[in-house]
Each structure stands twice: as C-alpha cells, then as structure tokens.
Design an enzyme around this catalytic site. Structure first.
Site, PDB file in Angstrom:
ATOM      1  N   SER A   1       0.841  -1.201   0.000  1.00 26.21           N
ATOM      2  CA  SER A   1       0.000   0.000   0.000  1.00 26.21           C
ATOM      3  C   SER A   1       0.870   1.242   0.000  1.00 26.21           C
ATOM      4  O   SER A   1       1.670   1.462   0.911  1.00 26.21           O
ATOM      5  CB  SER A   1      -0.895   0.018   1.236  1.00 26.21           C
ATOM      6  OG  SER A   1      -1.385   1.336   1.434  1.00 26.21           O
TER       7      SER A   1
ATOM      8  N   HIS B   1      -1.223  -1.338  -4.319  1.00 18.05           N
ATOM      9  CA  HIS B   1      -2.485  -0.960  -3.671  1.00 18.05           C
ATOM     10  C   HIS B   1      -2.494   0.551  -3.420  1.00 18.05           C
ATOM     11  O   HIS B   1      -1.572   1.094  -2.809  1.00 18.05           O
ATOM     12  CB  HIS B   1      -2.595  -1.729  -2.347  1.00 18.05           C
ATOM     13  CG  HIS B   1      -3.898  -1.557  -1.632  1.00 18.05           C
ATOM     14  ND1 HIS B   1      -5.024  -2.294  -1.930  1.00 18.05           N
ATOM     15  CD2 HIS B   1      -4.249  -0.746  -0.611  1.00 18.05           C
ATOM     16  CE1 HIS B   1      -6.008  -1.945  -1.121  1.00 18.05           C
ATOM     17  NE2 HIS B   1      -5.570  -1.001  -0.301  1.00 18.05           N
TER      18      HIS B   1
ATOM     19  N   ASP C   1      -4.672   3.704  -1.836  1.00 18.81           N
ATOM     20  CA  ASP C   1      -5.752   4.030  -0.908  1.00 18.81           C
ATOM     21  C   ASP C   1      -6.265   5.439  -1.156  1.00 18.81           C
ATOM     22  O   ASP C   1      -5.567   6.423  -0.907  1.00 18.81           O
ATOM     23  CB  ASP C   1      -5.245   3.905   0.529  1.00 18.81           C
ATOM     24  CG  ASP C   1      -5.047   2.445   0.927  1.00 18.81           C
ATOM     25  OD1 ASP C   1      -6.026   1.681   0.834  1.00 18.81           O
ATOM     26  OD2 ASP C   1      -3.921   2.077   1.304  1.00 18.81           O
TER      27      ASP C   1
ATOM     28  N   MET D   1      -8.941   8.278  -0.179  1.00 22.58           N
ATOM     29  CA  MET D   1      -9.813   8.679   0.938  1.00 22.58           C
ATOM     30  C   MET D   1     -10.299  10.102   0.716  1.00 22.58           C
ATOM     31  O   MET D   1      -9.526  10.963   0.281  1.00 22.58           O
ATOM     32  CB  MET D   1      -9.046   8.604   2.260  1.00 22.58           C
ATOM     33  CG  MET D   1      -8.377   7.259   2.504  1.00 22.58           C
ATOM     34  SD  MET D   1      -7.672   7.164   4.154  1.00 22.58           S
ATOM     35  CE  MET D   1      -6.701   5.641   4.004  1.00 22.58           C
TER      36      MET D   1
ATOM     37  N   HIS E   1      -8.295   1.159  -4.024  1.00 18.36           N
ATOM     38  CA  HIS E   1      -9.240   0.963  -2.917  1.00 18.36           C
ATOM     39  C   HIS E   1      -9.910   2.299  -2.612  1.00 18.36           C
ATOM     40  O   HIS E   1      -9.285   3.192  -2.047  1.00 18.36           O
ATOM     41  CB  HIS E   1      -8.445   0.423  -1.708  1.00 18.36           C
ATOM     42  CG  HIS E   1      -9.231   0.276  -0.452  1.00 18.36           C
ATOM     43  ND1 HIS E   1      -8.618   0.019   0.769  1.00 18.36           N
ATOM     44  CD2 HIS E   1     -10.563   0.321  -0.202  1.00 18.36           C
ATOM     45  CE1 HIS E   1      -9.543  -0.081   1.712  1.00 18.36           C
ATOM     46  NE2 HIS E   1     -10.733   0.115   1.156  1.00 18.36           N
TER      47      HIS E   1
ATOM     48  N   MET F   1     -12.106   4.626  -0.628  1.00 20.16           N
ATOM     49  CA  MET F   1     -12.778   4.888   0.652  1.00 20.16           C
ATOM     50  C   MET F   1     -13.423   6.255   0.522  1.00 20.16           C
ATOM     51  O   MET F   1     -12.997   7.242   1.127  1.00 20.16           O
ATOM     52  CB  MET F   1     -11.752   4.828   1.800  1.00 20.16           C
ATOM     53  CG  MET F   1     -11.317   3.397   2.108  1.00 20.16           C
ATOM     54  SD  MET F   1      -9.752   3.311   3.009  1.00 20.16           S
ATOM     55  CE  MET F   1      -8.606   3.358   1.618  1.00 20.16           C
TER      56      MET F   1
ATOM     57  N   MET G   1     -11.651  -5.896   5.317  1.00 23.64           N
ATOM     58  CA  MET G   1     -10.786  -5.003   6.104  1.00 23.64           C
ATOM     59  C   MET G   1     -10.441  -5.657   7.441  1.00 23.64           C
ATOM     60  O   MET G   1     -11.314  -6.191   8.132  1.00 23.64           O
ATOM     61  CB  MET G   1     -11.480  -3.663   6.380  1.00 23.64           C
ATOM     62  CG  MET G   1     -11.682  -2.754   5.171  1.00 23.64           C
ATOM     63  SD  MET G   1     -10.184  -2.337   4.257  1.00 23.64           S
ATOM     64  CE  MET G   1      -9.192  -1.507   5.516  1.00 23.64           C
TER      65      MET G   1
ATOM     66  N   ASP H   1      -6.707  -6.458   4.308  1.00 24.55           N
ATOM     67  CA  ASP H   1      -6.046  -5.147   4.294  1.00 24.55           C
ATOM     68  C   ASP H   1      -6.054  -4.553   5.701  1.00 24.55           C
ATOM     69  O   ASP H   1      -7.115  -4.304   6.265  1.00 24.55           O
ATOM     70  CB  ASP H   1      -6.811  -4.238   3.320  1.00 24.55           C
ATOM     71  CG  ASP H   1      -6.192  -2.865   3.162  1.00 24.55           C
ATOM     72  OD1 ASP H   1      -5.106  -2.612   3.713  1.00 24.55           O
ATOM     73  OD2 ASP H   1      -6.819  -2.031   2.459  1.00 24.55           O
TER      74      ASP H   1
HETATM   75  C1  DX5 Z   1      -6.362   1.568   5.597  1.00 24.54           C
HETATM   76  C2  DX5 Z   1      -5.863   1.189   4.226  1.00 24.54           C
HETATM   77  C3  DX5 Z   1      -4.774   0.168   4.213  1.00 24.54           C
HETATM   78  C4  DX5 Z   1      -3.549   0.578   4.975  1.00 24.54           C
HETATM   79  C5  DX5 Z   1      -2.692  -0.617   5.235  1.00 24.54           C
HETATM   80  O1  DX5 Z   1      -7.481   2.372   5.463  1.00 24.54           O
HETATM   81  O2  DX5 Z   1      -6.930   0.653   3.461  1.00 24.54           O
HETATM   82  O3  DX5 Z   1      -4.452  -0.170   2.874  1.00 24.54           O
HETATM   83  O4  DX5 Z   1      -2.788   1.504   4.304  1.00 24.54           O
HETATM   84  O5  DX5 Z   1      -1.577  -0.171   5.961  1.00 24.54           O
HETATM   85  P1  DX5 Z   1      -0.870  -1.090   7.040  1.00 24.54           P
HETATM   86  O6  DX5 Z   1      -0.347  -2.286   6.324  1.00 24.54           O
HETATM   87  O7  DX5 Z   1       0.189  -0.211   7.582  1.00 24.54           O
HETATM   88  O8  DX5 Z   1      -1.919  -1.467   8.053  1.00 24.54           O
HETATM   89 ZN    ZN Z   2      -6.459  -0.228   1.438  1.00 23.02          ZN
END
Ligand code: DX5
Ligand code: ZN
Length: 214
Positions: free
Chosen positions: A6, A31, A33, A35, A64, A66, A135, A173
């Site tokens: 990620s 990956h 993320d 947000m 991903h 969010m 998750m 994740d």
């Molecule tokens: C959280 C994200 C994850 C996160 C994982 O909202 O979806 O992808 O970055 O990070 P680690 O591996 O540090 O938990």
């Molecule tokens: Zn993620």
C-alpha cells in the site's frame, strides 16, 4: 499469497521511485488508498496522483476507494490507469450500478467490507466480482493493529465461493506483517495488502517474500 504493497506508507515526495522499489522487490500488485475525508476521517490521493505514478510500473493498480460516492468517480480512476477498483458496501452509491460501471470500463470490480459489516452483505454480488476485500482494521489510516477476529469472515466467504464454484479473489487489508499474515493465509486469503510492513521494512524484498510464502 499475492502481496499488494500500500502506497499509503511510502515516501509521498518520491512516489514514482517508491513504486519502482516495491516492483523490483517482487510485489504482485500496487495498492492505492483513496480517501475523501467523508467516508473516512482522512484525505489521501486522487486520480491525478495515480495517473502520475502509472508509468513507473506494469504491475496492476489495485485502487481501494474509501469515498462516499464511488460511482461518480469510476471514470476518473479508470482514466487514471486503475486495473482493479474496489469500493465499500457501506458507501452511498448503488452497488450493482457501480459494479456495472467499473466493468463497462473493462476493469475488475471488487467490494470492500469494514470490520463491523457482516460478510453476507457481499453475497448477492459475488457472481459479478473479481475480488472481495475484507478489512482487518477500521479504514482510514496505516499502521493499525491487525484484527484477527475478522478471519471467520474470510473463511465463510471462501466456503461460499467454493459452494457456488466462483473464483473470487479474497484480499485482506490492515496490519498485515510477518507476524499476522499466517492467520490470513490459514483463513483462505489470496492477496494481502501491506503498507508499513513493506515500506518500513529494512529489506522490502525480504518482507514481500515472507508474506508470499506464508
Ligand atoms: C487503511 C488502508 C490500508 C492501509 C494498510 O485504510 O486501506 O491499505 O494503508 O496499511 P498497514 O499495512 O500499515 O496497516
Ligand atoms: Zn487499502
């Protein structure tokens, strides 16, 4: 086990180089993320950044979302170079319409469930999905602790897919490291996301290999 580092834990000032670093270290997917500050209490990256790092690797981009209204942004992330787009069942967009939109752009669609959401919420859509992301932390931030109590959801989902003879990838994740990946592997996960576990490792290649061999 496939490994999707990620980028949330990478050096944001050097994202292109960071992508190259984990690609050369043996990552299977990247990956990303996304947000929006509404669906989760954090803001990260959007299509412009994804499109800027796209030329640095041939690895599939696992995006991903969010965000509260994923349907409104599928075209933007498809144009930016996403290969897989996952979005949350808890978001506001119509789920079937959003899956259809992702597939209409020639991309792979996935659904994500937060820790408090029962896994059965994704069952009506399984036929149309490439992936389900379970998750293992509350979404929003990297570096949180792995929730081993999510593993029964992974196992139930695996069994449901086998029962219906569906080849749906199961991704986990949040909080995945050498210490916790064994739980996910035993439960039946196919892909693990790892942010801090890979980017903050002294030797990312070694970290990725350890996760892959779990
Ligand atoms: C959280 C994200 C994850 C996160 C994982 O909202 O979806 O992808 O970055 O990070 P680690 O591996 O540090 O938990
Ligand atoms: Zn993620």
């Amino acid at each position: 086990m496939k490994v999707a580092p990620s980028l949330l834990s990478c050096d944001f000032a050097r994202m292109g180089e960071e992508v190259v670093r984990v690609d050369q270290a043996g990552a299977d997917l990247i990956h990303l993320d996304v947000m929006d500050g509404h669906f989760v209490p954090n803001l990260t990256i959007g299509p412009a950044i994804i499109s800027a790092v796209r030329p640095y690797t041939q690895l599939p981009f696992d995006v991903h979302l969010m965000i509260s209204d994923p349907l409104a942004y599928i075209d933007a992330f498809a144009d930016a170079g996403a290969d897989i787009i996952t979005f949350h069942v808890e978001a506001d967009s119509d789920i079937a319409a959003t899956i259809a939109k992702i597939k209409s752009r020639g991309l792979k669609a996935g659904l994500v469930i937060k820790p408090k959401t029962p896994v059965e919420r994704v069952y009506p859509y399984l036929e149309d999905l490439y992936m389900v992301l379970v998750m293992t932390v509350e979404p929003g931030f990297g570096g949180q602790s792995f929730m081993a109590d999510m593993m029964p959801k992974v196992t139930a989902l695996k069994q449901e897919c086998q029962r219906r003879q569906l080849d749906v990838q199961i991704e986990v994740d949040g909080g995945i490291s050498a210490k916790t990946v064994g739980y996910a592997a035993a439960a039946g996960a196919d892909i693990c996301v790892s942010g801090t576990g890979v980017f903050k490792a002294l030797d990312p290649a070694e970290a990725i290999r350890t996760l892959q061999n779990s």
